[in-house]
Design a protein around this motif. Sequence first.
Motif, PDB file in Angstrom:
ATOM      1  N   GLU A  93     -38.842  27.777  96.362  1.00 22.03           N
ATOM      2  CA  GLU A  93     -39.260  28.668  97.451  1.00 22.03           C
ATOM      3  C   GLU A  93     -38.272  29.837  97.569  1.00 22.03           C
ATOM      4  O   GLU A  93     -38.671  30.998  97.672  1.00 22.03           O
ATOM      5  CB  GLU A  93     -39.316  27.896  98.778  1.00 22.03           C
TER       6      GLU A  93
ATOM      7  N   ARG B 164     -44.191  27.859 101.183  1.00 17.50           N
ATOM      8  CA  ARG B 164     -44.257  26.617 101.950  1.00 17.50           C
ATOM      9  C   ARG B 164     -44.998  26.928 103.237  1.00 17.50           C
ATOM     10  O   ARG B 164     -44.644  27.872 103.944  1.00 17.50           O
ATOM     11  CB  ARG B 164     -42.825  26.178 102.255  1.00 17.50           C
TER      12      ARG B 164
ATOM     13  N   TYR C 148     -47.563  23.372  99.630  1.00 24.65           N
ATOM     14  CA  TYR C 148     -46.849  24.284  98.732  1.00 24.65           C
ATOM     15  C   TYR C 148     -47.844  24.922  97.785  1.00 24.65           C
ATOM     16  O   TYR C 148     -48.766  24.256  97.313  1.00 24.65           O
ATOM     17  CB  TYR C 148     -45.785  23.513  97.941  1.00 24.65           C
TER      18      TYR C 148
END
Lengths: 112, 112
Positions: free
Chosen positions: B56, B63, B75
């Motif tokens: 991320e 997310r 995700y």
Amino acid sequence: MEDPCEARGVLGIVGDKWALLVVRMLKDGPRRFTELKRSIDGISQRMLTVTLRDLERDGILTRTVHAVMPPHVSYELTSMGRTLREATAPLLEWSIEHLPLIAAARAEYDDR
Amino acid sequence: MEDPCEARGVLGIVGDKWALLVVRMLKDGPRRFTELKRSIDGISQRMLTVTLRDLERDGILTRTVHAVMPPHVSYELTSMGRTLREATAPLLEWSIEHLPLIAAARAEYDDR
């Protein structure tokens, strides 16, 4: 293949940044331990030794002891190793190409 | 590029077996944490959490917290993540294809 768990063991070796860099450094032919150590920035003696041994064990490269003075050891990709080199090239190219975007994403994330 | 040391930092994230497997598992769209945990054999809760956070941070996936009952987190690959998925595919395919050869090489090495 929907279930990659069998591949996991293999990826543990070949999906490792040091292994990817070692394989890349051998693309133009055999290299000595000292040449590899010098050309892979940040790798420790111990990590290079372990990486080379794992790759030899997996049939990716061969290790040759040259009984000359001074004695030295060289490493060379096997034919299987050369196909691995081809398979890893896109990931290495992607990494280089996306460095600035990833750096920007990290900075933004860390500023949150 | 002759000097890949800049790429090393990126490879530390994307050249990791768990990251390669997570990216692969997201190829068909968003997945929940629990789905990823179940589909990646052998990954611990902690390792999956760390891998997802790193990806991320690098802009590879997003997310999303779904504030429904029960709440859950999903995700999804970003557009950059989808290009990474394409770049990693050859390495994953190579790993699957060469499993038997690698197993044979390991057995031979260990018998020495």
